[in-house]
Enzyme design. Structure first.
Site, mmCIF file in Angstrom:
data_model
loop_
_atom_site.group_PDB
_atom_site.id
_atom_site.type_symbol
_atom_site.label_atom_id
_atom_site.label_comp_id
_atom_site.label_asym_id
_atom_site.label_seq_id
_atom_site.Cartn_x
_atom_site.Cartn_y
_atom_site.Cartn_z
ATOM 1 N N CYS A 77 0.821 -1.216 0.000
ATOM 2 C CA CYS A 77 0.000 0.000 0.000
ATOM 3 C C CYS A 77 0.851 1.260 0.000
ATOM 4 C CB CYS A 77 -0.924 -0.004 1.216
ATOM 5 S SG CYS A 77 -2.022 1.424 1.283
ATOM 6 N N CYS A 83 -1.325 5.798 7.139
ATOM 7 C CA CYS A 83 -2.592 5.176 7.521
ATOM 8 C C CYS A 83 -2.317 4.164 8.623
ATOM 9 C CB CYS A 83 -3.204 4.474 6.308
ATOM 10 S SG CYS A 83 -4.666 3.489 6.697
ATOM 11 N N CYS A 86 -3.159 -0.945 8.556
ATOM 12 C CA CYS A 86 -2.440 -2.207 8.289
ATOM 13 C C CYS A 86 -0.997 -2.081 8.758
ATOM 14 C CB CYS A 86 -2.489 -2.546 6.800
ATOM 15 S SG CYS A 86 -4.145 -2.729 6.135
ATOM 16 N N CYS A 179 -7.055 1.369 -1.441
ATOM 17 C CA CYS A 179 -7.014 0.601 -0.211
ATOM 18 C C CYS A 179 -6.982 -0.880 -0.569
ATOM 19 C CB CYS A 179 -8.231 0.908 0.668
ATOM 20 S SG CYS A 179 -8.269 -0.059 2.195
ATOM 21 N N GLN A 302 -19.206 -10.400 11.100
ATOM 22 C CA GLN A 302 -17.750 -10.508 11.044
ATOM 23 C C GLN A 302 -17.240 -9.915 9.735
ATOM 24 O OE1 GLN A 302 -15.518 -11.432 13.201
ATOM 25 N NE2 GLN A 302 -16.547 -12.704 14.726
ATOM 26 N N GLU A 352 -28.245 -11.525 23.991
ATOM 27 C CA GLU A 352 -27.499 -10.373 23.467
ATOM 28 C C GLU A 352 -28.098 -9.088 24.038
ATOM 29 O OE1 GLU A 352 -25.295 -7.648 21.829
ATOM 30 O OE2 GLU A 352 -24.796 -9.746 21.437
ATOM 31 N N ASP A 401 -18.984 -15.587 23.178
ATOM 32 C CA ASP A 401 -18.171 -14.768 22.264
ATOM 33 C C ASP A 401 -18.320 -13.304 22.679
ATOM 34 O OD1 ASP A 401 -16.720 -13.703 20.201
ATOM 35 O OD2 ASP A 401 -18.114 -14.272 18.611
ATOM 36 N N CYS A 428 -11.781 -12.156 20.835
ATOM 37 C CA CYS A 428 -10.948 -11.281 20.011
ATOM 38 C C CYS A 428 -9.861 -10.628 20.856
ATOM 39 C CB CYS A 428 -11.798 -10.217 19.319
ATOM 40 S SG CYS A 428 -12.697 -9.149 20.453
#
Length: 471
Positions: A77, A83, A86, A179, A302, A352, A401, A428
């Protein structure tokens, strides 16, 4: 209280030895303190200038590279380094996976003081670029300028941008040319929208002054090939709004859902705003093993569709269901995991806190003809109580989760009280995962653990753990 002054120091010929929290490289100062470096990779030999000093560590930036690591690769990139999206593009992918897996194992062992079986190797992503199904871009009339631009001309007129926030600078937007995160026509749509807006003098937003017309743009691309575009305007100007939306619809007929929002708030979140469908449908569909999931502008799904499928397969495999078991799916979101494991379960109960997510979960279950699932709204730490268990039954298996903060201690306590045979913990954030599992280690042991890379070119990683009762 006065700000703590950080005297800058320069350390010469420092070897970078590891990758640490938030994707930063790790080195050691001559006095033994850790240095977190933002722009190096393990194996580099560098001079470091510090900009923050604490009792146990420094933070700094490499200002000279004596030797480049063999673990390096050339970033694809053109915006890399400015940026913040990443940060690991300069680290070869196989080494990205190594450091992600190492972080997960270290967190489980060091934070949780947990005993691990032989860990299943991390599951890498077949796509290392163009893997995201959702991107959000911001309009700005005061784009980020490079030092070269500032030095060459202080009266630059071209200040419009459509791109990403500069890390740590809420009011500065980096104008993006290409991108590498989302497949075409994402780049084509973004660039054409900017070009048309400039040509037709549509005002870009100014965050500080809260002025302007064009605010944000979201693009969603589904595995089914459907595309959603949502433009957020700061104020209603019907003629200008329709001019832009008509141009988008005409130029990109493949867009199946074109929507807009008029948002005059101080922030650009749309979850409390009306989303209006301009052309096409107000939703798109994701598909997984014949199951369809209806995605609207506010839906959570996701962001890596291909790896989400792999994550859910691992979750289902760890759960090892036998069709006679009651399953609880805590923090169920829009019910994707609950529906994914429903065929192997007697019944699934999803919980939830977000009402819109549960509405979507119920709609998707009906769409898929799934009758052995129930979904309930509530704050997990209060709704997941003895009364709830009495009404819905004691689960044989629990899948959880939670968000990055992990589970509330009351949720962990309730899990211990009902003591299901198996708990599959999807996370995560392996640090909070380790913390939560440590609270259960007198009753449960880890029998399986596998990391899944959902976000190539970043330090983020998911981890799935199977907990089974100690016999």
């Amino acid at each position: 209280m006065p700000r703590r002054k950080n005297k800058k120091q320069i350390f010469e010929s420092i070897e970078v030895i590891d990758a640490g929290a938030k994707g930063k490289a790790v080195a050691k100062a001559p006095d033994g303190r850790v240095i977190f470096i933002s722009n190096a990779v393990p194996g580099d030999l560098v001079d470091v200038q510090t900009f923050k000093k604490r009792k146990a560590y420094f933070e700094g930036k490499a200002i000279k590279f004596h030797t480049l690591s063999e673990k390096r690769t050339e970033p694809k990139c053109e915006h890399f380094g400015v940026c913040g999206g990443c940060k690991w593009q300069h680290l070869d992918y196989k080494h990205q996976l190594e450091f992600k897996e190492k972080e997960v194992v270290n967190n489980l062992k060091r934070i949780g003081h947990l005993e691990l079986p032989e860990v299943t190797p991390i599951l890498g992503s077949n796509k290392q670029y163009f893997y995201r199904n959702k991107m959000e871009f911001s309009f700005s009339d005061s784009r980020w300028l490079t030092q070269e631009e500032i030095a060459s001309d202080t009266t630059l007129k071209d200040r419009n941008a459509l791109g990403f926030h500069i890390p740590g600078m809420w009011d500065k937007i980096l104008d993006i040319n290409k991108c590498w995160l989302q497949e075409d026509p994402s780049n084509a749509i973004r660039n054409e929208v900017k070009k048309f807006a400039v040509e037709n003098e549509l005002e870009f937003f100014n965050t500080r002054q809260q002025t302007g017309f064009l605010r944000t743009m979201m693009i969603r691309t589904a595995s089914t090939g459907q595309i959603m575009v949502v433009i957020q305007f700061y104020r209603e100007e019907k003629e200008k709004r329709e001019l832009l939306l008509d141009h988008i619809a005409k130029t990109f007929p493949e867009i199946t859902s074109l929507q807009y929002v008029i948002n005059e708030k101080g922030n650009d979140t749309i979850y409390d705003q009306e989303v209006i469908c301009y052309t096409g449908t107000d939703h798109i569909f994701e598909e997984m093993e014949g199951l369809k999931f209806k995605i609207n502008a506010k839906s959570f799904y996701q962001t890596n569709s291909d790896q989400a499928y792999e994550l859910y397969k691992i979750t289902r495999d760890f759960a090892n269901l036998n069709k006679d078991e009651l399953v609880y799916d805590l923090y169920t979101g829009t019910g994707t995991i609950a529906q994914f494991v429903s065929k192997q379960s007697k019944h699934v109960v999803g919980v939830e806190a977000v009402p819109d997510a549960i509405t979507a979960a119920k709609e998707n279950a009906q769409l898929n003809g799934i009758e052995n699932v129930d979904f309930h709204v509530g704050d997990m730490k209060t709704v997941f109580n003895d009364r709830f268990i009495s009404e819905h039954g004691k689960p044989d298996v629990v899948i959880t989760d939670p968000p990055r903060d992990g589970m509330h201690k009351d949720v962990v306590a309730q899990l211990l009280a009902i003591s299901p045979e198996r708990i599959v913990y999807v996370s995560c954030n392996s640090a909070t995962q380790a913390r939560d599992i440590a609270l259960m280690k007198d009753v449960y042991q880890i029998t399986k653990s596998q990391a899944v890379d959902m976000f190539p070119q970043t330090h983020h990683v998911e981890n799935v753990v199977l907990l089974e009762k100690i016999k």
